[in-house]
Design an enzyme around this catalytic site. Structure first.
Site, PDB file in Angstrom:
ATOM      1  N   GLN A 102       6.390  -4.292   1.822  1.00  0.00           N
ATOM      2  CA  GLN A 102       5.040  -4.078   2.313  1.00  0.00           C
ATOM      3  C   GLN A 102       4.505  -5.289   3.063  1.00  0.00           C
ATOM      4  OE1 GLN A 102       2.541  -2.769  -0.955  1.00  0.00           O
ATOM      5  NE2 GLN A 102       4.001  -1.196  -1.570  1.00  0.00           N
ATOM      6  N   HIS A 174       2.167  -5.136  -2.473  1.00  0.00           N
ATOM      7  CA  HIS A 174       0.760  -5.262  -2.876  1.00  0.00           C
ATOM      8  C   HIS A 174       0.115  -6.569  -2.403  1.00  0.00           C
ATOM      9  CE1 HIS A 174       1.068  -2.148  -6.403  1.00  0.00           C
ATOM     10  NE2 HIS A 174       1.646  -1.733  -5.290  1.00  0.00           N
ATOM     11  N   GLU A 261      -8.232   5.040  -6.263  1.00  0.00           N
ATOM     12  CA  GLU A 261      -9.629   4.784  -6.608  1.00  0.00           C
ATOM     13  C   GLU A 261     -10.470   4.443  -5.393  1.00  0.00           C
ATOM     14  OE1 GLU A 261      -8.766   2.630 -10.942  1.00  0.00           O
ATOM     15  OE2 GLU A 261     -10.089   1.681  -9.470  1.00  0.00           O
ATOM     16  N   TYR A 271     -12.607  -4.169 -12.743  1.00  0.00           N
ATOM     17  CA  TYR A 271     -12.283  -2.767 -12.488  1.00  0.00           C
ATOM     18  C   TYR A 271     -11.134  -2.249 -13.348  1.00  0.00           C
ATOM     19  CZ  TYR A 271     -15.846  -2.940  -9.026  1.00  0.00           C
ATOM     20  OH  TYR A 271     -17.081  -3.064  -8.444  1.00  0.00           O
ATOM     21  N   TYR A 282       4.970   4.106 -13.129  1.00  0.00           N
ATOM     22  CA  TYR A 282       5.960   4.893 -12.404  1.00  0.00           C
ATOM     23  C   TYR A 282       7.069   5.419 -13.309  1.00  0.00           C
ATOM     24  CZ  TYR A 282       3.937   3.297  -7.989  1.00  0.00           C
ATOM     25  OH  TYR A 282       3.099   3.049  -6.938  1.00  0.00           O
TER      26      TYR A 282
END
Length: 387
Positions: A102, A174, A261, A271, A282
């Site tokens: 990513q 991430h 979310e 949060y 997963y």
């Protein structure tokens, strides 16, 4: 360029349990629509114009005051496109990035206060994945000057790293590294993902799994509620942030297996990730769902199966009837634009516009058109107007 018309059928209301079988970035479950019926004016028919295809485009921004859109390609290229003339613009001086997974070149942002009807010279902000020692890496934000002295060529000069995610860790997931400026342009908010390490999101001795609030030069802003930098924490992988008309910051983030979310970002709030999530790991291991008394801020809206958001933007224009003030989310696994209506502190999905491709980014153009980047190799730049 090529134009087509896409007619979108709005799905009926579907009630979904949090079953943990929709994956944000892995797995094989297709997210499904969860719209509420009846209150949209725009009929879902887009006239779509193609403006070329690119290699793994990731983020886009219009240079304020112009019709020129700049966008990043994940492998490390910045490109520009003049929407009036159709002229491609090369951009030199992009940073070296740690490309893979990513990671790579990420967000791009300009200061609204520097709006001008010509490009000339203006400040540019970029985020990217930076390599560290021992097979580690982390997100960074850089600031430089975009100089455009030719019609088809610009360059970035003086690009300096002004913020680093800490600590650098192994893995290539991430990063989040979204950039947004406060409406008064005093602060820069940067999304810092948990880097798939989970527990650091609850450890305020680092910036993983947080949103940080900085001055425009990257230094910590005065008055942050948690440590020097942190504005909120307990986040997973934030891929969209934007301010609403009331000046409130919203963010959207990937859940694990279920539990994407949408949140209103509150000062000093936790949060819950990874202690609470409305999804599962997963491997199927459960994560305790949010409850009214758990002490964590609850999502305003969640999705199971996931939509896998690419980014989000509040629509401010009037080109699409009835859409003003709604959130438009680019959907990766859902291969759609997801429309969310906001009413105070509540939100609900009101439409899903199927795009038949993974959508990485959606932004609003100067006249209210939507500009979309498809994900992956050969991802197209698309201009969407009412059909």
């Amino acid at each position: 360029m090529r134009m087509s018309v896409l007619v979108v059928t709005l799905s009926p209301l579907v009630l979904l349990a949090s079953c943990g079988n929709g994956y944000s970035t892995d797995g094989n479950t297709q997210a499904v629509s969860t719209p509420a019926p009846g209150d949209t004016t725009f009929d879902g028919t887009f006239a779509i114009t193609e403006h070329g295809s690119y290699e793994e485009p990731w983020a886009a921004a219009f240079a304020p005051g112009t019709g020129v859109i700049f966008f990043t390609e994940k492998s490390g290229t910045v490109r520009g496109y003049d929407t009036a003339s159709g002229r491609a613009i090369t951009v030199s001086g992009a940073p070296q990035v740690d490309y893979g997974g990513q990671g790579g070149l990420g967000d791009i942002a300009f200061l609204p206060s520097q709006a001008a009807d010509t490009l000339e010279t203006r400040t540019i902000y970029l985020s990217w994945a930076e390599a560290g020692d021992g097979d580690t890496r982390g997100a960074v934000v850089g600031r430089g000057e975009l100089i455009c002295e030719e019609a088809d060529a610009c360059r970035i000069e003086g690009l300096d790293v002004i913020w680093r995610q800490a600590p650098k860790v192994t893995g290539r997931g991430h990063y989040s590294h979204r950039i947004v400026f406060s409406p008064d342009e005093r602060y820069m908010f940067v999304a810092s993902g948990d880097r798939q390490k989970l527990d650091p999101a609850q450890d305020n001795g680092n910036t993983l799994g947080t949103i940080v609030r900085l001055n425009l030069d990257g230094t910590p802003a005065a008055g942050n509620p948690v440590g020097e930098q942190i504005w909120s924490y307990g986040h997973r992988n934030i891929l969209g942030m934007d301010f609403d008309a009331e000046g409130r910051l919203w963010e959207i983030e990937h859940g694990p297996a279920g539990g994407d979310e949408l949140n209103i970002v509150q000062r000093g709030a936790n949060y819950g990730w990874p202690t609470r999530s409305n999804g599962d790991h997963y491997n199927g291991d459960p994560i305790t769902d949010h409850s009214a008394d758990d002490g964590f801020v609850k999502p305003v809206l969640g999705w199971t199966p996931v939509i896998a958001p690419g980014n989000m933007t509040f629509y401010r224009g009037d080109l699409f009837d009835g859409m003003q003030g709604d959130i438009i989310v680019s959907g990766l696994r859902s291969q759609a634009l997801v429309r969310v209506s906001v009413d105070g502190d509540t939100a609900r999905e009101t439409a899903r516009y199927e795009m038949d491709n993974r959508i990485r980014s959606v932004i609003e153009g100067p006249d209210g058109a939507l500009w979309v980047l498809e994900d992956g190799d050969g991802g197209r730049l698309l201009e969407l107007r009412p059909g």
